[in-house]
Scaffold this active site. Structure first.
Site, mmCIF file in Angstrom:
data_model
loop_
_atom_site.group_PDB
_atom_site.id
_atom_site.type_symbol
_atom_site.label_atom_id
_atom_site.label_comp_id
_atom_site.label_asym_id
_atom_site.label_seq_id
_atom_site.Cartn_x
_atom_site.Cartn_y
_atom_site.Cartn_z
ATOM 1 N N CYS A 183 63.793 111.389 67.737
ATOM 2 C CA CYS A 183 64.878 111.389 68.718
ATOM 3 C C CYS A 183 65.957 110.378 68.349
ATOM 4 C CB CYS A 183 64.333 111.095 70.123
ATOM 5 S SG CYS A 183 63.504 109.507 70.279
ATOM 6 N N GLU A 187 47.621 109.040 72.250
ATOM 7 C CA GLU A 187 48.708 108.778 73.187
ATOM 8 C C GLU A 187 48.323 107.563 74.023
ATOM 9 O OE1 GLU A 187 51.772 108.377 75.483
ATOM 10 O OE2 GLU A 187 51.844 109.919 73.917
ATOM 11 N N GLU A 225 67.922 115.634 68.264
ATOM 12 C CA GLU A 225 66.516 115.663 67.887
ATOM 13 C C GLU A 225 66.428 116.245 66.480
ATOM 14 O OE1 GLU A 225 62.700 114.857 70.077
ATOM 15 O OE2 GLU A 225 64.815 114.615 70.580
#
Length: 367
Positions: free
Chosen positions: A323, A238, A357
């Protein structure tokens, strides 16, 4: 901060339209049906942002019509959690008579949990001093009976935190509850119930494994922690510093010890794994010691870049949470050359909007 009035009676029709549109988009990859997950029809959003409008002695929240930009006065916010609605009403009444707290206040943000915790962020067009902090501390005390809240004051180059900028959400998956650190101004899944459904769906399709999991774009460890018990180890990446900190704190909170979280972008990680970049963080994590055969990606709306796509395609199994169905389809054009879709799902994270989603599980054709 836009808002269009929602009509809960039309939700089934809207949901069916989304399902039909998504199947049509994915049909060329062999998807004929989806596992579908409906959102609660109201009180589904755990966070919300409102502009604050000053009109004489009056003070109220506003949002904007996305088409006309007309101001909409918000006495309540039906998509928002029940806690958001309780807090927003009481907060505005407490701010009105307080010249220190309301002076040049232009925005209020709410981050809430299903466990009755909240962070209220007050944004100002002026510097915040000790007098503001004294009044904000007193305000926090007044909310004690309603919820466990923290207050943050933000102004230009300034952030005052009373007394934490995070809350602890409980994420229920199967018969287990995970504690998730969620931090103000960092990404978290907005729809708590759909988020639990997404994690549960992924766990259902991965089963128990004797190898390791690679996860890109792990955020605050939303998928990382519940999936850790399904693999020998998890290597997660991340780029956001605050999200990495939240993920590591959450792992400690849940006593999960088989997770390694590296602060790197997906692009940087791909280059380090391919030997094209030297990285102290990658070396410290010993990323090449992991035996990853499954990869989970949850990228931003832009999807996966070309080099990351190539890297991901080398894994036996790919779990792709998207998304943006358009960039998902673009990425699937490449991935389905080597993999086939064995499961697909639609999660209505954002009801009453066009957003959706999607979850896809791909298996290598050579397996």
């Amino acid at each position: 901060m836009t808002y269009k009035k929602i009509d809960t009676t039309n939700y089934p029709e809207q949901f069916r339209h989304k399902e039909e549109s998504l199947i049509k988009k994915l049909s060329k990859f062999g998807v004929q049906q989806l596992d579908t997950f409906e959102s609660p029809r109201k009180h589904y959003r755990m966070r919300a942002e409102f502009r604050v409008w000053h009109e004489g002695d009056a003070l109220y929240y506003i949002m904007f019509n996305p088409e006309t930009r007309e101001k909409i006065r918000m006495g309540e916010f039906l998509p928002g959690s029940e806690l958001i609605n309780r807090l927003m009403k009481q907060l505005i009444e407490k701010l009105k008579p307080n010249p220190i707290l309301r002076n040049k206040l232009f925005q209020v943000d709410f981050l809430t949990t299903t466990t009755n915790q909240a962070v209220i962020s007050l944004l100002y067009h002026r510097p915040l001093d000790d007098e503001w902090e004294k009044e904000a501390t007193a305000l926090r005390e007044e909310f004690k009976e309603l919820a466990d809240i923290n207050i943050i004051g933000r102004a230009r180059k300034q952030k005052r935190v009373l007394f934490d900028d995070s809350v602890i959400e409980h994420v229920n998956v199967g018969n287990k509850t995970y504690q998730s650190i969620q931090t103000e101004n960092s990404f978290t899944q907005p729809n708590a119930r759909i988020n639990e459904a997404m994690i549960g769906w992924v766990k259902q399709h991965i089963g128990q494994n004797d190898h390791d999991l690679l996860e890109l774009y792990c955020g605050n460890g939303n998928f990382t922690l519940p999936l850790a018990e399904n693999f020998q180890r998890v290597l997660a990446t991340e780029i956001s510093k605050s999200s990495v900190a939240s993920a590591r704190r959450s792992a400690e909170l849940n006593n999960i010890e088989n997770v390694t979280i590296v602060r790197m972008s997906a692009e940087e990680f791909t280059e380090a794994l391919n030997g094209e970049r030297s990285s102290r963080r990658a070396d410290e994590a010993d990323i090449k010691s992991f035996d990853c055969k499954t990869v989970l990606v949850d990228p931003p709306r832009a999807g996966l870049d070309t080099e990351t796509l190539k890297m991901v395609s080398a894994y036996s199994r790919i779990i792709y949470i998207s998304c943006n169905p358009d960039t998902l389809a673009e990425n699937l054009d490449y991935l389905t050359e080597t993999h086939e879709i064995i499961a697909a799902a639609m999660f209505d994270q954002f009801p009453y909007t066009d957003h959706v989603e999607t979850g896809v599980v791909l298996k290598a054709k050579t397996d």
